[in-house]
Write a protein that holds these residues in place. Structure first.
Motif, PDB file in Angstrom:
ATOM      1  N   UNK A  89     -39.663  55.718  -3.356  1.00  0.00           N
ATOM      2  CA  UNK A  89     -39.705  56.942  -4.167  1.00  0.00           C
ATOM      3  C   UNK A  89     -41.110  57.464  -4.436  1.00  0.00           C
ATOM      4  N   UNK A  90     -42.082  56.585  -4.509  1.00  0.00           N
ATOM      5  CA  UNK A  90     -43.433  57.037  -4.839  1.00  0.00           C
ATOM      6  C   UNK A  90     -44.282  57.242  -3.583  1.00  0.00           C
ATOM      7  N   UNK A  91     -44.147  56.332  -2.605  1.00  0.00           N
ATOM      8  CA  UNK A  91     -45.020  56.386  -1.439  1.00  0.00           C
ATOM      9  C   UNK A  91     -44.316  56.827  -0.162  1.00  0.00           C
ATOM     10  N   UNK A  92     -43.030  57.123  -0.240  1.00  0.00           N
ATOM     11  CA  UNK A  92     -42.288  57.614   0.919  1.00  0.00           C
ATOM     12  C   UNK A  92     -42.077  56.578   2.010  1.00  0.00           C
ATOM     13  N   UNK A  93     -42.108  55.305   1.655  1.00  0.00           N
ATOM     14  CA  UNK A  93     -41.889  54.249   2.635  1.00  0.00           C
ATOM     15  C   UNK A  93     -40.396  54.118   2.931  1.00  0.00           C
ATOM     16  N   UNK A  94     -40.077  53.592   4.083  1.00  0.00           N
ATOM     17  CA  UNK A  94     -38.683  53.440   4.512  1.00  0.00           C
ATOM     18  C   UNK A  94     -38.158  52.053   4.132  1.00  0.00           C
ATOM     19  N   UNK A  95     -36.889  52.008   3.715  1.00  0.00           N
ATOM     20  CA  UNK A  95     -36.204  50.737   3.481  1.00  0.00           C
ATOM     21  C   UNK A  95     -35.378  50.438   4.728  1.00  0.00           C
ATOM     22  N   UNK A  96     -35.598  49.255   5.301  1.00  0.00           N
ATOM     23  CA  UNK A  96     -34.887  48.869   6.519  1.00  0.00           C
ATOM     24  C   UNK A  96     -33.696  47.974   6.167  1.00  0.00           C
ATOM     25  N   UNK A  97     -32.827  47.771   7.163  1.00  0.00           N
ATOM     26  CA  UNK A  97     -31.672  46.893   6.963  1.00  0.00           C
ATOM     27  C   UNK A  97     -32.124  45.462   6.693  1.00  0.00           C
ATOM     28  N   UNK A  98     -33.206  45.042   7.297  1.00  0.00           N
ATOM     29  CA  UNK A  98     -33.734  43.698   7.037  1.00  0.00           C
ATOM     30  C   UNK A  98     -34.181  43.557   5.584  1.00  0.00           C
ATOM     31  N   UNK A  99     -34.746  44.606   5.043  1.00  0.00           N
ATOM     32  CA  UNK A  99     -35.156  44.577   3.642  1.00  0.00           C
ATOM     33  C   UNK A  99     -33.947  44.488   2.723  1.00  0.00           C
ATOM     34  N   UNK A 100     -32.889  45.222   3.057  1.00  0.00           N
ATOM     35  CA  UNK A 100     -31.657  45.173   2.258  1.00  0.00           C
ATOM     36  C   UNK A 100     -31.038  43.784   2.340  1.00  0.00           C
TER      37      UNK A 100
END
Length: 118
Positions: A89-100
């Protein structure tokens, strides 16, 4: 009487997780400090890091008076999940399936440690 103990424990976990949220915000301030072009901007953001971590340390010490160390430390990885949220939300980074998947494993581990005494 047993219900009052559960309410107290729930309150302690709420305070614990608010303190972990605060700790994750120090990471946001740290990244903002690193991106500053001026020394004043850096000092302000880094001052935010120091303030947040000082408050966190005080709250953490109080939590350790009332919760077992193993339970308190088992909850610390939640700040990684907050980091993913702030990054998105702040830096526009992507959340990946591995992170989830990693977040789900973290929550599963926390659940196992917290409920082990029951």
């Amino acid at each position: 009487m047993k219900e009052n103990g559960k309410q107290k424990t729930a309150g302690l976990f709420l305070v614990l997780h608010v303190s972990l949220l605060m700790s994750s915000l120090s990471g946001v301030c740290s990244k903002m400090a690193a991106n500053q072009k001026s020394l004043i901007g850096f000092a302000l953001w880094y001052g935010g890091v120091l303030l947040i971590m000082a408050l966190y340390a005080l709250i953490w010490q109080q939590i350790l008076k009332h919760l077992p160390l193993t339970v308190a430390y088992a909850n610390k990885p939640v700040s990684l999940i907050w980091g993913m949220i702030w990054g998105t939300f702040i830096f526009g980074e992507k959340i990946t399936w591995n992170m989830i998947l990693g977040a789900l494993i973290i929550f599963g581990g926390i659940y196992l440690v917290v409920t082990a005494d029951e």
